[in-house]
Each structure stands twice: as structure tokens, then as C-alpha cells.
Design a protein around this motif. Structure first.
Motif, mmCIF file in Angstrom:
data_model
loop_
_atom_site.group_PDB
_atom_site.id
_atom_site.type_symbol
_atom_site.label_atom_id
_atom_site.label_comp_id
_atom_site.label_asym_id
_atom_site.label_seq_id
_atom_site.Cartn_x
_atom_site.Cartn_y
_atom_site.Cartn_z
ATOM 1 N N PRO A 2 39.195 16.577 29.074
ATOM 2 C CA PRO A 2 38.908 17.947 29.508
ATOM 3 C C PRO A 2 40.191 18.675 29.899
ATOM 4 C CG PRO A 2 38.173 16.372 31.174
ATOM 5 C CD PRO A 2 38.656 15.584 29.994
ATOM 6 N N ALA A 3 40.166 19.993 29.695
ATOM 7 C CA ALA A 3 41.325 20.818 30.052
ATOM 8 C C ALA A 3 41.522 20.802 31.554
ATOM 9 C CB ALA A 3 41.116 22.246 29.572
ATOM 10 N N ARG A 4 42.778 20.722 31.979
ATOM 11 C CA ARG A 4 43.088 20.761 33.406
ATOM 12 C C ARG A 4 42.957 22.193 33.896
ATOM 13 N NH1 ARG A 4 48.903 19.815 34.999
ATOM 14 N NH2 ARG A 4 48.780 21.885 35.800
ATOM 15 N N ARG A 5 42.237 22.372 34.930
ATOM 16 C CA ARG A 5 42.003 23.709 35.471
ATOM 17 C C ARG A 5 43.019 24.003 36.568
ATOM 18 N NH1 ARG A 5 38.183 27.657 35.816
ATOM 19 N NH2 ARG A 5 37.711 28.424 37.878
ATOM 20 N N THR A 6 43.673 25.149 36.444
ATOM 21 C CA THR A 6 44.631 25.581 37.450
ATOM 22 C C THR A 6 43.877 26.348 38.522
ATOM 23 O OG1 THR A 6 46.318 25.793 35.759
ATOM 24 C CG2 THR A 6 46.708 26.961 37.813
ATOM 25 N N PRO A 7 44.092 26.072 39.795
ATOM 26 C CA PRO A 7 43.442 26.871 40.839
ATOM 27 C C PRO A 7 43.710 28.358 40.601
ATOM 28 C CG PRO A 7 44.601 25.014 41.814
ATOM 29 C CD PRO A 7 44.961 25.039 40.353
ATOM 30 N N SER A 8 42.715 29.189 40.872
ATOM 31 C CA SER A 8 42.792 30.601 40.511
ATOM 32 C C SER A 8 43.930 31.362 41.189
ATOM 33 C CB SER A 8 41.462 31.289 40.822
ATOM 34 O OG SER A 8 41.194 31.196 42.201
ATOM 35 N N THR A 16 52.804 33.841 33.383
ATOM 36 C CA THR A 16 53.662 35.006 33.574
ATOM 37 C C THR A 16 54.339 35.043 34.925
ATOM 38 O OG1 THR A 16 51.837 36.273 34.474
ATOM 39 C CG2 THR A 16 52.183 36.406 32.088
ATOM 40 N N GLY A 17 53.973 34.149 35.829
ATOM 41 C CA GLY A 17 54.524 34.199 37.170
ATOM 42 C C GLY A 17 53.724 35.121 38.063
ATOM 43 N N ILE A 18 52.622 35.651 37.551
ATOM 44 C CA ILE A 18 51.775 36.553 38.323
ATOM 45 C C ILE A 18 50.442 35.849 38.558
ATOM 46 C CG2 ILE A 18 50.597 38.780 38.323
ATOM 47 C CD1 ILE A 18 52.837 39.774 36.453
ATOM 48 N N PRO A 19 50.185 35.424 39.801
ATOM 49 C CA PRO A 19 48.918 34.739 40.055
ATOM 50 C C PRO A 19 47.736 35.709 39.955
ATOM 51 C CG PRO A 19 50.171 35.009 42.098
ATOM 52 C CD PRO A 19 51.038 35.517 40.978
ATOM 53 N N LEU A 20 46.670 35.236 39.337
ATOM 54 C CA LEU A 20 45.448 36.021 39.179
ATOM 55 C C LEU A 20 44.294 35.230 39.752
ATOM 56 C CD1 LEU A 20 45.905 37.063 35.442
ATOM 57 C CD2 LEU A 20 46.449 38.438 37.456
ATOM 58 N N ASP A 21 43.409 35.899 40.474
ATOM 59 C CA ASP A 21 42.227 35.196 40.951
ATOM 60 C C ASP A 21 41.126 35.319 39.891
ATOM 61 O OD1 ASP A 21 40.961 37.698 41.298
ATOM 62 O OD2 ASP A 21 41.327 37.735 43.451
ATOM 63 N N VAL A 27 37.710 40.778 35.370
ATOM 64 C CA VAL A 27 37.942 42.205 35.129
ATOM 65 C C VAL A 27 38.758 42.379 33.841
ATOM 66 C CG1 VAL A 27 39.172 44.257 35.970
ATOM 67 C CG2 VAL A 27 37.703 42.954 37.523
ATOM 68 N N LEU A 28 39.799 41.568 33.671
ATOM 69 C CA LEU A 28 40.631 41.651 32.466
ATOM 70 C C LEU A 28 39.830 41.298 31.211
ATOM 71 C CD1 LEU A 28 43.902 40.060 33.849
ATOM 72 C CD2 LEU A 28 43.552 42.469 33.221
ATOM 73 N N GLU A 29 38.994 40.288 31.318
ATOM 74 C CA GLU A 29 38.153 39.892 30.183
ATOM 75 C C GLU A 29 37.219 41.038 29.783
ATOM 76 O OE1 GLU A 29 34.311 37.044 29.591
ATOM 77 O OE2 GLU A 29 35.968 36.208 30.773
ATOM 78 N N LEU A 30 36.619 41.679 30.772
ATOM 79 C CA LEU A 30 35.696 42.777 30.494
ATOM 80 C C LEU A 30 36.429 43.988 29.908
ATOM 81 C CD1 LEU A 30 33.507 42.388 33.694
ATOM 82 C CD2 LEU A 30 32.770 41.949 31.329
ATOM 83 N N VAL A 57 42.501 47.212 39.010
ATOM 84 C CA VAL A 57 43.100 47.595 37.722
ATOM 85 C C VAL A 57 44.440 48.294 37.964
ATOM 86 C CG1 VAL A 57 42.839 49.045 35.661
ATOM 87 C CG2 VAL A 57 40.905 47.679 36.476
ATOM 88 N N ASP A 58 44.494 49.181 38.943
ATOM 89 C CA ASP A 58 45.761 49.846 39.278
ATOM 90 C C ASP A 58 46.822 48.820 39.667
ATOM 91 O OD1 ASP A 58 44.606 52.315 38.805
ATOM 92 O OD2 ASP A 58 44.356 52.824 40.938
ATOM 93 N N ARG A 59 46.420 47.830 40.487
ATOM 94 C CA ARG A 59 47.357 46.784 40.907
ATOM 95 C C ARG A 59 47.823 45.957 39.700
ATOM 96 N NH1 ARG A 59 44.226 43.438 43.739
ATOM 97 N NH2 ARG A 59 44.427 41.748 42.259
ATOM 98 N N LEU A 60 46.909 45.648 38.797
ATOM 99 C CA LEU A 60 47.264 44.877 37.602
ATOM 100 C C LEU A 60 48.211 45.674 36.693
ATOM 101 C CD1 LEU A 60 43.758 43.307 36.929
ATOM 102 C CD2 LEU A 60 45.837 42.050 37.571
ATOM 103 N N GLN A 61 48.034 46.985 36.662
ATOM 104 C CA GLN A 61 48.957 47.831 35.895
ATOM 105 C C GLN A 61 50.336 47.849 36.552
ATOM 106 O OE1 GLN A 61 46.188 51.355 35.507
ATOM 107 N NE2 GLN A 61 47.286 51.489 33.565
#
Length: 160
Positions: A2-8, A16-21, A27-30, A57-61
Motif C-alpha cells: 500500500p502507498a505510504r500516506r503522508t500526514p496532511s 512543493t514545500g507547501i503543506p496542505l491539509d 478544495v483543490l480537487e473540486l 483559495v486566496d491563501r492558496l493563490q
């Protein structure tokens, strides 16, 4: 295995060096599925208010995760049946970001890649006919960072 899951809240290896929860990821998928979805629609699916989705979304931009929103055209419905692959040769020190910014202006660009070898980028174009194709290539060649191009017109599609 099984793929190793990285904590969110951690950056995955090679990330990318940018942690995402998990909510950011959803939100990005949608947005990737439907860039015109309203913040309210997305909020219903991720259990947030429209305002909270907008803030995310503003923060992600701001962080550069979301670099922009675009419209994808269906060349078939536009009757753009002429295809070409264009090698783009840029002036020295033209960054991939500059190439991307240049090519995003052209709805005829189906895909583009930076490549190894002599060319700086390989661009897949679709146009209504050879006149339209020629006009697009000439417009690309007039862009400040572009030095020259070399084109191959697709005669027939063998696979795909």
C-alpha cells in the motif's frame, strides 16, 4: 504494497514545500474538476462557508499553489482540426514561467512542455486550417522572449 500516506500537515517527499491539509486538497480537487464552481458549492462539499472557502483559495493563490484559472476549449467543437507541434526557441534566460505566461494567451495551445535539447519548449497547437495555424505561429514568434520556432503539421493521428 500500500502507498505510504503522508500526514496532511506535512509536505510529501518531492513536494512543493507547501503543506496542505485535507480540506485544502479537497478544495483543490473540486476546483480542478470545475474551475467555475462557486465557493458556496465547494463549501457544501467540504463543510465550510463560502467565505471560508474563498479565504482558503486566496491563501492558496498567495502561496503559489493556485497559479490561475483558465478556460479549456474543446477544439473539436470549434472545428479546429489542423494540428501542429511547434518547437519554440527562446532568448537567453527566458524562464519557464515566462514561456508559460506567453503561451497562456493563445487558446489554440492545447499543451506545452519545457524540453531538453535545442528547443526550449514543445507546443501542441490546434487551429481551424493552415492559415489560422500560420497566424498563431507568427503571433507566438512575435512574443518578446521568443527567438524562433520550428513546426511540424500533423497529417494523421495513429494513436490517441
Amino acid at each position: 504494497m500500500p502507498a505510504r500516506r503522508t500526514p496532511s500537515n506535512q509536505v510529501p517527499p518531492g513536494g512543493t514545500g507547501i503543506p496542505l491539509d485535507e480540506t485544502d486538497r479537497k478544495v483543490l480537487e473540486l476546483l480542478a474538476r470545475d474551475g467555475r464552481a462557486s465557493y458556496a458549492e465547494i463549501g457544501l462539499l467540504v463543510n465550510l462557508s463560502a467565505t471560508a472557502v474563498k479565504r482558503r483559495v486566496d491563501r492558496l493563490q498567495e502561496r503559489g499553489v493556485v497559479r490561475g484559472f483558465t478556460v479549456l476549449l474543446d477544439p473539436g467543437t470549434l472545428e479546429w482540426r489542423t494540428e501542429a507541434f511547434v518547437e519554440v526557441y527562446c532568448r537567453e534566460r527566458t524562464s519557464p514561467e515566462e514561456i508559460l505566461s506567453t503561451l497562456r494567451q493563445f487558446p489554440e495551445v492545447v499543451a506545452a512542455w519545457t524540453v531538453t535539447g535545442e528547443a526550449d519548449a514543445l507546443v501542441h497547437l490546434r487551429a481551424a486550417d493552415t492559415g489560422h495555424l500560420e497566424a498563431v505561429i507568427e503571433r507566438i514568434r512575435k512574443e518578446p522572449g521568443v527567438q524562433r520556432s520550428r513546426s511540424q503539421v500533423v497529417l494523421s493521428r495513429l494513436i490517441g
